[in-house]
Structures are given as C-alpha cells and as structure tokens.
Design a protein around this motif. Structure first.
Motif, PDB file in Angstrom:
ATOM      1  N   ILE A 196     -19.736 -29.081  16.869  1.00  0.00           N
ATOM      2  CA  ILE A 196     -20.709 -29.482  17.885  1.00  0.00           C
ATOM      3  C   ILE A 196     -20.535 -28.704  19.184  1.00  0.00           C
ATOM      4  N   ASP A 197     -19.282 -28.324  19.541  1.00  0.00           N
ATOM      5  CA  ASP A 197     -19.094 -27.636  20.813  1.00  0.00           C
ATOM      6  C   ASP A 197     -19.763 -26.262  20.817  1.00  0.00           C
ATOM      7  N   LEU A 198     -19.924 -25.654  19.634  1.00  0.00           N
ATOM      8  CA  LEU A 198     -20.655 -24.395  19.546  1.00  0.00           C
ATOM      9  C   LEU A 198     -22.109 -24.591  19.958  1.00  0.00           C
ATOM     10  N   PHE A 199     -22.708 -25.655  19.456  1.00  0.00           N
ATOM     11  CA  PHE A 199     -24.106 -25.942  19.804  1.00  0.00           C
ATOM     12  C   PHE A 199     -24.243 -26.366  21.268  1.00  0.00           C
ATOM     13  N   GLN A 200     -23.275 -27.130  21.752  1.00  0.00           N
ATOM     14  CA  GLN A 200     -23.314 -27.547  23.151  1.00  0.00           C
ATOM     15  C   GLN A 200     -23.283 -26.338  24.080  1.00  0.00           C
ATOM     16  N   TRP A 201     -22.351 -25.418  23.804  1.00  0.00           N
ATOM     17  CA  TRP A 201     -22.226 -24.222  24.634  1.00  0.00           C
ATOM     18  C   TRP A 201     -23.489 -23.376  24.545  1.00  0.00           C
ATOM     19  N   TRP A 202     -23.970 -23.165  23.325  1.00  0.00           N
ATOM     20  CA  TRP A 202     -25.136 -22.299  23.116  1.00  0.00           C
ATOM     21  C   TRP A 202     -26.363 -22.854  23.836  1.00  0.00           C
ATOM     22  N   SER A 203     -26.580 -24.153  23.709  1.00  0.00           N
ATOM     23  CA  SER A 203     -27.778 -24.753  24.315  1.00  0.00           C
ATOM     24  C   SER A 203     -27.721 -24.705  25.840  1.00  0.00           C
ATOM     25  N   GLN A 204     -26.511 -24.681  26.403  1.00  0.00           N
ATOM     26  CA  GLN A 204     -26.366 -24.637  27.855  1.00  0.00           C
ATOM     27  C   GLN A 204     -26.429 -23.215  28.418  1.00  0.00           C
ATOM     28  N   MET A 205     -25.927 -22.258  27.626  1.00  0.00           N
ATOM     29  CA  MET A 205     -25.716 -20.913  28.160  1.00  0.00           C
ATOM     30  C   MET A 205     -26.699 -19.853  27.661  1.00  0.00           C
ATOM     31  N   ILE A 206     -27.296 -20.058  26.500  1.00  0.00           N
ATOM     32  CA  ILE A 206     -28.103 -19.017  25.863  1.00  0.00           C
ATOM     33  C   ILE A 206     -29.537 -19.511  25.677  1.00  0.00           C
ATOM     34  N   GLU A 207     -30.493 -18.651  25.960  1.00  0.00           N
ATOM     35  CA  GLU A 207     -31.898 -19.054  25.858  1.00  0.00           C
ATOM     36  C   GLU A 207     -32.473 -18.886  24.457  1.00  0.00           C
ATOM     37  N   ILE A 208     -31.805 -18.097  23.617  1.00  0.00           N
ATOM     38  CA  ILE A 208     -32.316 -17.876  22.263  1.00  0.00           C
ATOM     39  C   ILE A 208     -32.246 -19.185  21.476  1.00  0.00           C
TER      40      ILE A 208
END
Length: 210
Positions: A151-163
C-alpha cells in the motif's frame, strides 16, 4: 484513460480478460458488464500468442467495447494493436518497450506499463511516456514475479506522481477498501470472471470502493 483529476472521487474500473475464453460466450458476458457498469478500459490479456487466436478475439471484443465507447488495449502485441484498430498496448516488461511502443503507435495511442512492485520501474516508464503505470499483485496472485505491491507504494505514487496508477492482481474486498483512496484504477480480471455472474461479483467489489 482518464487523468487522475477525473478519478478523485472513486477509482475507475479497468477490466482484464481471462487468459482464455470462448468466443461464442465471453463477448456477450463482457457486453452485459459494460452495459451495467462504467468501465474505463478493457485489456485483452490472453495466454495464447497465436496471432489468429488473438486477432479473432481482438475483433470480437473491439466490436463490443467500441460500440460502448470503451477503450480496448492488448497485452504486448504492438503489431496487432495497430492492425486490429485497438486503442493501444499494455506492456509487461516494465519500462523496456515504452519508447518503442510510443514511436510505433503514435501519440494518441494508450501505452500502459506493468511494473510489478518496483517504484523505480514505474518512474522510468513514466519518463518514457506511458499513459498509466500498473503495480501488482496487490494480493495473492500469480501475477509478476511474486513480489507484492504494498500500500505504501500506492500512497507515495498518488501523492507524488501525476501519471495514473492501476492496482491489480489478487484483489479482495479488504484490499479494495484499503487501496481506494490511493489508486486511480482497479485492474479487475479473474476475480470476477471466475464467478457464474461476473456482473454481481464486480458490483460487490464496487460496494467496497468507499
């Protein structure tokens, strides 16, 4: 596929076909689901690499999806994506083929990349020009190399990356609830198609996207 701005309220549905299916039956099943539920994209993901098999399946599903204004992509096969008039490709080699796919299919095609549980591969794919990145499996599944996307991968991605990001592989009701705030799309395949009533199974999942 839609941008994250369009998915702020609730993740969108990205359907993945079974690895094999009957041409006389599955397109009707898919049509029933698409008529009842808003689906963003469908991925033709057959285990077969036989071009004739893939072509017949692609033709049948294209008729179903395009009649309902739903995008259809195919796993890995650039030539068939172009020949069959599909909307793009889903690449399973992380970021390795992204630039080649974009060059071959043009700027308007959908190019997605499955990056397993690797944030690095996802970022590399993003830099190469993908439209979405898929991480998984999020649960117990034969997808990828067995490493689970946490889940932390998705949390980081959704916060930091627009793709836009897709969560797929081994989805359960609990995982749906946990990941809903952190993903743009749920890639749902065998989780529903193995049931007698795929639409009911999908609606059960959707009830947990809160």
């Amino acid at each position: 596929m839609s941008s994250p701005a369009d998915t702020a309220e609730q993740p969108q549905i990205y359907l993945v076909t079974p690895p094999s299916f009957e041409l006389g039956r599955f397109p009707d099943q898919l049509a029933r689901v698409l008529d009842a539920v808003e689906v963003s994209c469908v991925r033709l993901d057959l285990a077969s690499r036989d071009e004739d098999t893939l072509s017949r399946a692609g033709d049948a599903l294209r008729d179903v999806t395009h009649a309902r204004d739903v995008a259809l992509v195919i796993s890995d096969h650039l030539i068939l994506a172009e020949r069959l008039g599909l909307d793009g490709v889903h690449l399973n080699d992380a970021s390795k083929s992204v630039r080649a796919a974009r060059k071959a299919l043009g700027p308007d095609a959908i190019v997605g990349s499955f990056c397993g549980a690797s944030n690095h591969d996802g970022m590399t794919a993003g830099e190469a020009g993908v439209d979405y990145v898929s991480f998984g499996p999020v649960g117990t599944s034969g997808l990828g190399d067995g490493a689970q996307a946490e889940i932390d991968l998705f949390q980081w991605w959704s916060q930091m990356i627009e793709i836009p990001v897709v969560a797929e592989g081994g989805l359960t009701n609990e995982l749906i609830r946990t990941l809903t705030p952190h993903t743009d799309f749920f890639g749902i395949g065998d989780e529903i198609w193995r049931h007698e009533d795929p639409l009911a199974a999908l609606n059960a999942f959707r009830s947990h996207m809160v």
